[in-house]
Design a protein around this motif. Structure first.
Motif, short mmCIF file in Angstrom:
data_model
loop_
_atom_site.label_atom_id
_atom_site.label_comp_id
_atom_site.label_asym_id
_atom_site.label_seq_id
_atom_site.Cartn_x
_atom_site.Cartn_y
_atom_site.Cartn_z
N THR A 159 -3.88 7.43 -2.80
CA THR A 159 -3.70 6.20 -2.04
C THR A 159 -4.04 5.02 -2.93
O THR A 159 -4.72 5.15 -3.95
CB THR A 159 -4.61 6.18 -0.80
OG1 THR A 159 -5.98 6.28 -1.21
CG2 THR A 159 -4.28 7.32 0.14
N ARG B 145 0.82 -1.21 0.00
CA ARG B 145 0.00 0.00 0.00
C ARG B 145 0.86 1.26 0.00
O ARG B 145 1.99 1.26 0.49
CB ARG B 145 -0.91 0.05 1.24
CG ARG B 145 -2.00 -0.99 1.28
CD ARG B 145 -2.87 -0.82 2.52
NE ARG B 145 -3.62 0.44 2.51
CZ ARG B 145 -4.46 0.81 3.46
NH1 ARG B 145 -4.64 0.02 4.53
NH2 ARG B 145 -5.12 1.94 3.39
N TRP B 146 0.29 2.33 -0.55
CA TRP B 146 0.94 3.63 -0.49
C TRP B 146 -0.07 4.71 -0.14
O TRP B 146 -1.27 4.57 -0.38
CB TRP B 146 1.62 3.97 -1.82
CG TRP B 146 0.67 4.31 -2.93
CD1 TRP B 146 0.10 5.52 -3.21
CD2 TRP B 146 0.15 3.41 -3.92
NE1 TRP B 146 -0.73 5.44 -4.29
CE2 TRP B 146 -0.70 4.16 -4.77
CE3 TRP B 146 0.34 2.05 -4.19
CZ2 TRP B 146 -1.38 3.60 -5.84
CZ3 TRP B 146 -0.33 1.50 -5.27
CH2 TRP B 146 -1.19 2.26 -6.08
N GLN B 147 0.45 5.79 0.43
CA GLN B 147 -0.33 7.00 0.70
C GLN B 147 0.57 8.20 0.38
O GLN B 147 1.62 8.35 1.00
CB GLN B 147 -0.77 7.06 2.17
CG GLN B 147 -1.69 5.92 2.58
CD GLN B 147 -1.88 5.84 4.09
OE1 GLN B 147 -1.05 6.33 4.86
NE2 GLN B 147 -2.97 5.22 4.52
#
Length: 360
Positions: free
Chosen positions: A250, A235-237
């Protein structure tokens, strides 16, 4: 584009200039383009009552929301081909605030006009310029938001009204570590992973970027509902703070498939636009859109993402308004910072600097 009124600097009792209540010489979000239809919209922005409407050729216009005859809000009137008509005695005003018709009277008084503001639409967002006395006219174009226009995403949006100061909304959006506690039903996930995410914060005089990576995570409910992940995900934000709005990207990819710093990575995307405009010092408007990249059933997937987004923002609103209510009740006592507060603290310094620059 309409002309704008000159906004004088604030002065204290001794006549010395004070810092502005809000940063000026900026484009603020006034509305989503989809809001401006066949009726005027009344909205207080940075403490000023504004009426928004579209001209006959589709251009946005913004005037002070007060008829110069008997002070009825012009937002109580109607939009017609040549402007906005007051709902009390029918005076008509064009997009520059000039009265162009007084029913039953041929001569129009020279003083029959209302202040007008610069308003412009870009990428389906309506922007309004608030300048100080030296910058009544815009010094730049409104910000672009290509996510709404590049054809890669589907999006929808809406508007919230907050009984809380605008910077508390900034704090919330710049610190996504709260997802694991506030948003368990939607975009949350494991709270420990959120609090221990790999985080990098960068900033300059006008912008803050917060990047958070959470490799080898369980996808949260919203992600599972919208995308066919095979199991665990990376995951990324990515949060980009500008004074009048934030852009938040996101998403997630199946574990080990794409690099999280690849700008062209695949997987599931949620690209949020967050226009945060003060109404007053203690209340705010929050204009949001959420864009996504469906791999199948586009409209159905978009609706799932939007429904989950609304649930998420409803949860945030409860927390932020309760936070502010408690601050008022108990008072502004000292607050202890932790590691997740770096981005929000830098944003507050930028805003304070810009507020003070208005008097220099």
């Amino acid at each position: 584009m309409s002309t704008t009124e000159t906004q004088p600097l604030a002065h204290d009792a001794a006549g010395a200039p004070q810092a502005s209540k809000f940063p000026l010489n900026l484009w603020y979000v006034a509305a989503l383009a989809s809001e401006l239809k066949d009726k005027p919209i009344g909205r207080t922005l940075l403490g000023k009552p504004i009426v928004l409407f579209r001209t006959a050729d589709g251009q946005p216009a913004a005037l002070e929301d007060r008829c110069c005859h008997r002070a009825l809000p012009l937002s109580h009137g109607t939009v017609e081909a040549h402007g906005v008509r007051c709902g009390y005695h029918g005076l008509m005003f064009d997009n520059k605030g000039q009265c162009i018709e007084v029913p039953g009277q041929a001569k129009i008084p020279t003083k029959a006009k209302v202040p007008a503001f610069h308003a412009k639409e870009r990428d389906q967002i309506i922007w309004i310029w608030f300048g100080d006395a030296d910058n009544a006219a815009p010094t730049c174009e409104p910000p672009e938001y290509e996510v709404h226009s590049n054809g890669k995403y589907l999006f929808e949006g809406d508007v919230y009204h907050y009984d809380a100061p605008y910077q508390l909304i900034h704090d919330n959006l710049l610190d996504l570590s709260h997802l694991g506690y506030v948003h368990l039903r939607t975009i949350g996930g494991n709270a420990s992973i959120h609090m221990n995410a790999q985080m990098k914060v960068e900033s300059d005089d006008s912008l803050v970027r917060v990047t958070r990576y959470m490799p080898d995570s369980e996808p949260p409910p919203t992600y599972i509902a919208a995308f066919p992940f095979k199991g665990r995900v990376d995951r990324w934000q990515e949060i980009e703070f500008c004074v009048t709005h934030l852009r938040i990207w996101t998403g997630a990819v199946d574990i080990g498939t794409d690099s999280l710093d690849d700008p062209d990575r695949g997987g599931f995307h949620m690209r949020g636009f967050h226009g945060v405009t003060p109404e007053t010092e203690t209340t705010s408007h929050y204009f949001w859109t959420m864009a996504t990249n469906p791999v199948s059933s586009p409209q159905e997937t978009l609706q799932k993402v939007v429904e989950q987004t609304i649930m998420t923002f409803d949860e945030d609103k409860v927390v932020i308004e309760a936070q502010y209510k408690n601050m008022v009740k108990i008072g502004n006592g000292p607050m202890v910072d932790i590691h997740v507060d770096v981005g929000a603290n830098r944003a507050r310094k930028i805003i304070e600097k810009l507020r003070n620059e208005v008097i220099s």
